[in-house]
Design a protein around this motif. Sequence first.
Motif, PDB file in Angstrom:
ATOM      1  N   LEU A 378       0.847  -1.195   0.000  1.00 48.30           N
ATOM      2  CA  LEU A 378       0.000   0.000   0.000  1.00 48.30           C
ATOM      3  C   LEU A 378       0.881   1.243   0.000  1.00 48.30           C
ATOM      4  CD1 LEU A 378      -2.885   1.179   0.329  1.00 48.30           C
ATOM      5  CD2 LEU A 378      -2.505   1.127   2.801  1.00 48.30           C
ATOM      6  N   TYR A 379       0.589   2.157  -0.908  1.00 46.19           N
ATOM      7  CA  TYR A 379       1.308   3.434  -0.987  1.00 46.19           C
ATOM      8  C   TYR A 379       1.013   4.250   0.266  1.00 46.19           C
ATOM      9  CZ  TYR A 379       2.020   8.301  -2.500  1.00 46.19           C
ATOM     10  OH  TYR A 379       2.403   9.609  -2.590  1.00 46.19           O
ATOM     11  N   LYS A 459      -2.375   2.636  -4.846  1.00 48.39           N
ATOM     12  CA  LYS A 459      -3.158   3.638  -4.114  1.00 48.39           C
ATOM     13  C   LYS A 459      -4.606   3.228  -4.238  1.00 48.39           C
ATOM     14  CE  LYS A 459      -0.664   8.004  -4.800  1.00 48.39           C
ATOM     15  NZ  LYS A 459      -0.688   9.308  -5.472  1.00 48.39           N
ATOM     16  N   THR A 460      -5.384   3.394  -3.182  1.00 50.52           N
ATOM     17  CA  THR A 460      -6.826   3.096  -3.312  1.00 50.52           C
ATOM     18  C   THR A 460      -7.528   4.405  -3.671  1.00 50.52           C
ATOM     19  OG1 THR A 460      -7.082   3.479  -0.959  1.00 50.52           O
ATOM     20  CG2 THR A 460      -6.854   1.204  -1.658  1.00 50.52           C
ATOM     21  N   LYS A 461      -8.545   4.279  -4.525  1.00 48.62           N
ATOM     22  CA  LYS A 461      -9.300   5.466  -4.956  1.00 48.62           C
ATOM     23  C   LYS A 461     -10.770   5.186  -4.721  1.00 48.62           C
ATOM     24  CE  LYS A 461      -5.926   7.545  -7.519  1.00 48.62           C
ATOM     25  NZ  LYS A 461      -5.548   8.952  -7.503  1.00 48.62           N
ATOM     26  N   GLN A 462     -11.522   6.191  -4.331  1.00 52.64           N
ATOM     27  CA  GLN A 462     -12.968   6.007  -4.303  1.00 52.64           C
ATOM     28  C   GLN A 462     -13.664   7.259  -4.795  1.00 52.64           C
ATOM     29  OE1 GLN A 462     -13.396   4.700  -0.308  1.00 52.64           O
ATOM     30  NE2 GLN A 462     -13.852   6.725   0.474  1.00 52.64           N
ATOM     31  N   LEU A 563     -17.843   3.955  -6.188  1.00 54.33           N
ATOM     32  CA  LEU A 563     -16.912   3.265  -7.080  1.00 54.33           C
ATOM     33  C   LEU A 563     -15.565   3.150  -6.350  1.00 54.33           C
ATOM     34  CD1 LEU A 563     -15.797   2.229  -9.829  1.00 54.33           C
ATOM     35  CD2 LEU A 563     -15.448   4.601 -10.489  1.00 54.33           C
ATOM     36  N   HIS A 564     -15.104   1.929  -6.114  1.00 56.92           N
ATOM     37  CA  HIS A 564     -13.802   1.702  -5.454  1.00 56.92           C
ATOM     38  C   HIS A 564     -12.869   0.984  -6.428  1.00 56.92           C
ATOM     39  CE1 HIS A 564     -15.066   2.662  -1.324  1.00 56.92           C
ATOM     40  NE2 HIS A 564     -16.240   2.229  -1.723  1.00 56.92           N
ATOM     41  N   PHE A 565     -11.641   1.465  -6.530  1.00 60.16           N
ATOM     42  CA  PHE A 565     -10.664   0.733  -7.345  1.00 60.16           C
ATOM     43  C   PHE A 565      -9.272   1.089  -6.847  1.00 60.16           C
ATOM     44  CE2 PHE A 565     -11.477   4.760  -9.457  1.00 60.16           C
ATOM     45  CZ  PHE A 565     -10.226   5.225  -9.814  1.00 60.16           C
ATOM     46  N   LYS A 566      -8.264   0.377  -7.365  1.00 59.66           N
ATOM     47  CA  LYS A 566      -6.905   0.755  -7.000  1.00 59.66           C
ATOM     48  C   LYS A 566      -6.066   0.899  -8.263  1.00 59.66           C
ATOM     49  CE  LYS A 566      -5.663  -3.995  -5.732  1.00 59.66           C
ATOM     50  NZ  LYS A 566      -5.461  -4.898  -4.608  1.00 59.66           N
ATOM     51  N   ARG A 567      -4.996   1.675  -8.106  1.00 61.84           N
ATOM     52  CA  ARG A 567      -4.094   1.899  -9.224  1.00 61.84           C
ATOM     53  C   ARG A 567      -2.680   1.630  -8.749  1.00 61.84           C
ATOM     54  NH1 ARG A 567      -6.125   7.229 -12.007  1.00 61.84           N
ATOM     55  NH2 ARG A 567      -7.030   6.274 -13.839  1.00 61.84           N
ATOM     56  N   MET A 576      -6.935   0.661 -13.962  1.00 62.28           N
ATOM     57  CA  MET A 576      -7.691   0.622 -12.714  1.00 62.28           C
ATOM     58  C   MET A 576      -8.027  -0.826 -12.412  1.00 62.28           C
ATOM     59  SD  MET A 576      -9.917   3.910 -13.443  1.00 62.28           S
ATOM     60  CE  MET A 576      -9.719   3.707 -15.178  1.00 62.28           C
ATOM     61  N   VAL A 577      -7.798  -1.225 -11.174  1.00 62.90           N
ATOM     62  CA  VAL A 577      -7.963  -2.638 -10.821  1.00 62.90           C
ATOM     63  C   VAL A 577      -8.942  -2.743  -9.666  1.00 62.90           C
ATOM     64  CG1 VAL A 577      -6.740  -4.710 -10.048  1.00 62.90           C
ATOM     65  CG2 VAL A 577      -5.556  -3.030 -11.459  1.00 62.90           C
ATOM     66  N   GLN A 578      -9.855  -3.725  -9.772  1.00 67.13           N
ATOM     67  CA  GLN A 578     -10.741  -3.987  -8.637  1.00 67.13           C
ATOM     68  C   GLN A 578     -10.501  -5.409  -8.164  1.00 67.13           C
ATOM     69  OE1 GLN A 578     -14.535  -2.968 -10.505  1.00 67.13           O
ATOM     70  NE2 GLN A 578     -14.678  -1.208  -9.139  1.00 67.13           N
TER      71      GLN A 578
END
Length: 579
Positions: A378-379, A459-462, A563-567, A576-578
Amino acid sequence: MTESADSRTRTLNFNVGVLGHVDSGKTSLARALSSTASTAAFDKNPQSRERGITLDLGFSSFTVDLPDHLRDSEGKQPYDSLQFTLVDCPGHASLIRTIIGGAQIIDLMMLVVDVVKGVQTQTAECLLIGELTCPRMVVVLNKVDLLPPNKRQSAIEKMTKRLHKTLESTRFKDCPVISVAAKPGGPEAPDTEEPQGVTELIELLKKQTYLPKRDPGGDLLMAVDHCFSIRGQGTVMTGTILQGSLAINDTLEIPALKVTKKIKSVQMFRKPVSGAMQGDRVGVCVTQFDPKLLERGVVCTPGSLRTLYAAVISVRKISYFKGSLATRAKFHITMGHETVMARVSFFGLPPLEASESKPPPSQPCSLETPFTFDREYLYQDEYVSGQREGSSGPDPEQWALLEFERPVTCPSLCLVIGSKLDTDIHANACRLAFQGILLQGFEDKGYAETALPCLRIYKTKQKEGQVERVTDDYTVIGRNLFKKETNLQLFVGLKVMLSTGETGVIEAGFGQSGKFKIRIQEGLLPETKQLLSSTSKKKGKGGGKGGNDDEPKTDSQPVSIQLHFKRYIFDPHKKMVQS
């Protein structure tokens, strides 16, 4: 081997680092303790002689009978005598990098404290370096001759008490404290005055010795601190063997210059020997080499050192460092015998794994979880401390990527220290920020393209938007999740969740203003349909005319879209990855 040659090699060399604040009298103490001064000893540096301050690692030695506790249980002696090599480390704060270079070869630390001034900033920094690199310490209170005779004993006791309090939370708790006057009357005084307490100090040092773990195996790595030529002989490099061993006729590499040389002869404190091993202090003679090319540095087994453009290290913040450690910040990184600027990025274990893993607080640099490219990390915007948010646990396990401003030559698994050496020298603040162990080095100049994409730091993004309306039981139109200019194609196929519990998939864009169509595979729940239809009816009645405050405003839909995803931060395609 002849008897005489054998007796020569049966001296145990024990390296004692003499550290302390500038002007605490370290050099006078080393001079008082020493009988044989090696070539690098006692301020050979002209700049240092002028200022009366040791600028380079001076070395000198004295030999004593082997103490009883170093003989083995059957009374056999693996060694005949004990040689103390004193490594006099500079005390000026700006010279911290030199100290770190010296501390990697130290078996016992002698911390010299001016009894009148007590612990100062640099004394604390020396303590830290000692903690990172050395298992034992003796504190020497110097300059006791400056205390008035009638108050001397009580002043010494007071200072000893204070030092024990300072050391309480370090690995040197309960270490011995002894008082001396290395140069009674100060540096200008004539040499006729006998030093006080030095004989007792030698006895104390003898008691503190142990058989250091010396391993002749592995690649040679020698720290060279002085290089000079002898007419008709060649060039002599003096230094300390950090690992491995060397012998006459071996080939050495000087990695900084990319040259190899054959060893012609070896000396240990002016006596010829056939070879030497880890922990020994030696002079090595080679031919056809200009001494001006290498004043300090390392020599090694050919091909054994690596030149790195970037590295991954385990990382632990040094508790006395006051600032935060932010990702993308620059630090002075000392590793091997070099100090270089690097940009630092911190990363840790994903939340679930992090909660299961607790690092052992007693081992400052070792991590329970080995670093591997197969794992996801995790960043972090900064180093995460275990002390924050009211909790007082140990810091969680974490790592750092170092990107060097110029390539660094160093051995694998070496100690790494990060500091802010550009902080004001006179500020009363510790400038050592973090420590770690080199775990992975990148030798390719183009590492950002070739190696970093394999480092799976994410990084997680939402994002959150609203349902605008229902088109049928399986489809809704959403808004406010994307900007008008966003390329929606990148998001097609990603899963979203409605605040009412249904999951759906982004199917396509809708119109030109960033709206989009969501397909709900299982269909909308009856209560969701009811909720959405009642809202649109209220809107139809003109709910926006400032009626009852409890009525939903036209722009606030009761159903939100998550919307949740990570990069992966080093993914060149920014996918973008889920999970």
